[in-house]
Design an enzyme around this catalytic site. Structure first.
Site, PDB file in Angstrom:
ATOM      1  N   GLY A 120       0.783  -1.225   0.000  1.00 46.01           N
ATOM      2  CA  GLY A 120       0.000   0.000   0.000  1.00 46.01           C
ATOM      3  C   GLY A 120       0.811   1.268   0.000  1.00 46.01           C
ATOM      4  O   GLY A 120       0.262   2.369   0.105  1.00 46.01           O
ATOM      5  N   VAL A 142       1.252 -10.596   6.743  1.00 48.39           N
ATOM      6  CA  VAL A 142       0.782 -10.489   8.131  1.00 48.39           C
ATOM      7  C   VAL A 142      -0.395 -11.421   8.372  1.00 48.39           C
ATOM      8  O   VAL A 142      -0.495 -12.077   9.411  1.00 48.39           O
ATOM      9  CB  VAL A 142       0.383  -9.027   8.449  1.00 48.39           C
ATOM     10  N   ARG A 185      -6.272  -6.900  13.222  1.00 45.45           N
ATOM     11  CA  ARG A 185      -4.976  -6.308  13.552  1.00 45.45           C
ATOM     12  C   ARG A 185      -5.185  -5.278  14.670  1.00 45.45           C
ATOM     13  O   ARG A 185      -5.941  -4.316  14.501  1.00 45.45           O
ATOM     14  CB  ARG A 185      -4.360  -5.639  12.334  1.00 45.45           C
ATOM     15  N   GLU A 209      -1.813   2.436 -13.684  1.00 40.45           N
ATOM     16  CA  GLU A 209      -2.809   1.583 -14.298  1.00 40.45           C
ATOM     17  C   GLU A 209      -4.185   2.214 -14.126  1.00 40.45           C
ATOM     18  O   GLU A 209      -4.358   3.151 -13.345  1.00 40.45           O
ATOM     19  CB  GLU A 209      -2.795   0.181 -13.688  1.00 40.45           C
ATOM     20  N   LYS A 210      -5.148   1.701 -14.853  1.00 41.79           N
ATOM     21  CA  LYS A 210      -6.515   2.177 -14.734  1.00 41.79           C
ATOM     22  C   LYS A 210      -7.022   1.945 -13.320  1.00 41.79           C
ATOM     23  O   LYS A 210      -6.749   0.920 -12.704  1.00 41.79           O
ATOM     24  CB  LYS A 210      -7.403   1.436 -15.732  1.00 41.79           C
ATOM     25  N   GLU A 257      -0.994  -6.821  -7.558  1.00 43.71           N
ATOM     26  CA  GLU A 257       0.437  -6.993  -7.324  1.00 43.71           C
ATOM     27  C   GLU A 257       0.709  -8.392  -6.801  1.00 43.71           C
ATOM     28  O   GLU A 257      -0.214  -9.120  -6.430  1.00 43.71           O
ATOM     29  CB  GLU A 257       0.965  -5.956  -6.317  1.00 43.71           C
ATOM     30  N   ARG A 302       6.382 -12.783  -0.329  1.00 41.00           N
ATOM     31  CA  ARG A 302       6.762 -12.972   1.073  1.00 41.00           C
ATOM     32  C   ARG A 302       5.565 -13.531   1.844  1.00 41.00           C
ATOM     33  O   ARG A 302       4.456 -13.605   1.319  1.00 41.00           O
ATOM     34  CB  ARG A 302       7.175 -11.639   1.690  1.00 41.00           C
ATOM     35  N   LYS A 316      -4.508  -2.913   5.757  1.00 46.92           N
ATOM     36  CA  LYS A 316      -5.554  -3.856   6.163  1.00 46.92           C
ATOM     37  C   LYS A 316      -5.818  -3.789   7.664  1.00 46.92           C
ATOM     38  O   LYS A 316      -4.897  -3.633   8.460  1.00 46.92           O
ATOM     39  CB  LYS A 316      -5.142  -5.268   5.750  1.00 46.92           C
TER      40      LYS A 316
END
Length: 346
Positions: free
Chosen positions: A62, A193, A236, A97-98, A186, A190, A134
């Site tokens: 983000g 979280v 979170r 990108e759009k 994307e 990795r 998030k």
């Protein structure tokens, strides 16, 4: 389906770099582009049409994302996004990108080895966000048609095979709520979280598999071995004060009693007497609840949040409680703007 129209071209060998995966959404004629100068960005935006999204090309999470609707906003936002990308990734390149504005954020967990084997471990719903970070995740994604789930997961595996992906990773998509089409966002190369919710419903230890794959071991799990059992929610818990614009809340934790009980898991590094620093990420821990179905998972998560004791630190516990009691959440009618529009009123 849009998944069938996704063509991937690899330009270098590091899939975490958003530049590498040039995704052509043939069905709607959208082409992503890498830009380093604002004048180039203006030309790209004119070609693909506003609104557009600009984000850091060298990483995810983000960072550096801006949504812009006209040239004036693009020129000012470009400099801000580029500055943030340079700080976060030492790389000022931006990917354009759009922009899809009314969407859910759906991501798919994958595993790939050095021998061409790739599997998915189904999807996670990550639409509940604030400033594109998030807040609450769950799996399986609620109100996701089985055929659409299958298409999204299959597209993730195809992309990973095309680039020769080796690792645990996540392929992220925007699911357009106006058209029900999904678009590549994307790849996070990795462990994320939110990986525990996938572990809970599949019974697969993702950290263990990441280490085995890094050591060159073959992926012995087959797609048929991966089954979903029950429903899992993660909240979170951050040291921030939602009532004061999410102002950080560093300092000593004087009283601390985490929730417990059957199906409740608390992953954290904090304890009573812990000093929360002001110089690091505000995440204190993750409340993870796994139950046989979504309704029970929601009830148990709400109970766990009500039992949570942390003082005098200001946290996002109350925010998570409010989200979980909202009718739209219960009915699965949330997009990525839900928290800011419906909960925070911004």
């Amino acid at each position: 389906a849009v998944a069938d129209a996704v063509a991937v071209r690899v330009v270098v060998a590091h899939v975490a770099d958003a530049v590498l995966v040039q995704v052509l959404l043939v069905g709607v004629g959208v082409v992503g582009a890498v830009v380093v100068a604002v004048e180039d960005a203006v030309l790209v935006a004119d070609r693909i049409g506003y609104p557009v999204a600009i984000k850091a090309a060298a990483g995810g999470g983000g960072r550096g994302i801006r949504f812009v609707h006209n040239e004036a906003t693009l020129r000012s936002s470009f400099k801000q996004a580029q500055h943030e990308a340079e700080i976060a990734f030492k790389d000022g390149r931006l990917f354009m990108e759009k922009c899809i504005e009314n969407f859910r954020h759906i991501e798919v967990q994958i595993l790939g080895d050095a021998y061409g084997n790739v599997i998915h471990l189904f999807e996670r719903e990550c639409s509940l966000q604030r400033l594109r970070q998030k807040v609450i995740e769950e799996t399986p994604a609620f109100n996701l048609a089985p055929k659409l789930r299958e298409e999204i997961c299959a597209a993730s595996v195809r992309l990973a095979r095309e680039v020769g992906y080796q690792n645990a990773g996540t392929v992220e998509f925007m699911l357009d709520l106006d058209t029900n089409n999904f678009y590549f966002l994307e790849v996070n190369a990795r462990i994320q979280v939110e990986h525990p919710i996938t572990e809970m419903v599949t019974g697969v230890d993702l950290v263990k598999w990441q280490l085995k794959l890094a050591a060159g071991e073959p992926l012995t799990l087959k797609q048929r071995d991966i089954q979903q059992r029950g429903h899992c929610i993660e909240c979170r818990i951050n040291a921030e004060d939602p009532a004061e614009g999410f102002r950080p809340s560093p300092g000593r934790i004087e009283a601390f009693i985490p929730p417990g009980g059957f199906g409740v898991r608390w992953d954290s590094h904090v304890y009573q007497g812990y000093d929360i620093p002001s110089t690091y990420d505000s995440l204190l821990g993750k409340l993870i609840v796994h139950r046989p179905d979504r309704s029970e998972a929601i009830r148990t998560t709400r109970r766990a949040l009500e039992e949570f004791v942390i003082y005098p630190t200001k946290t996002t516990v109350a925010l998570c409680r409010e989200i979980l009691t909202h009718r739209a959440f219960g009915e699965g009618r949330c997009n990525t703007a839900f928290i800011e529009r419906e909960i925070l009123g911004s």
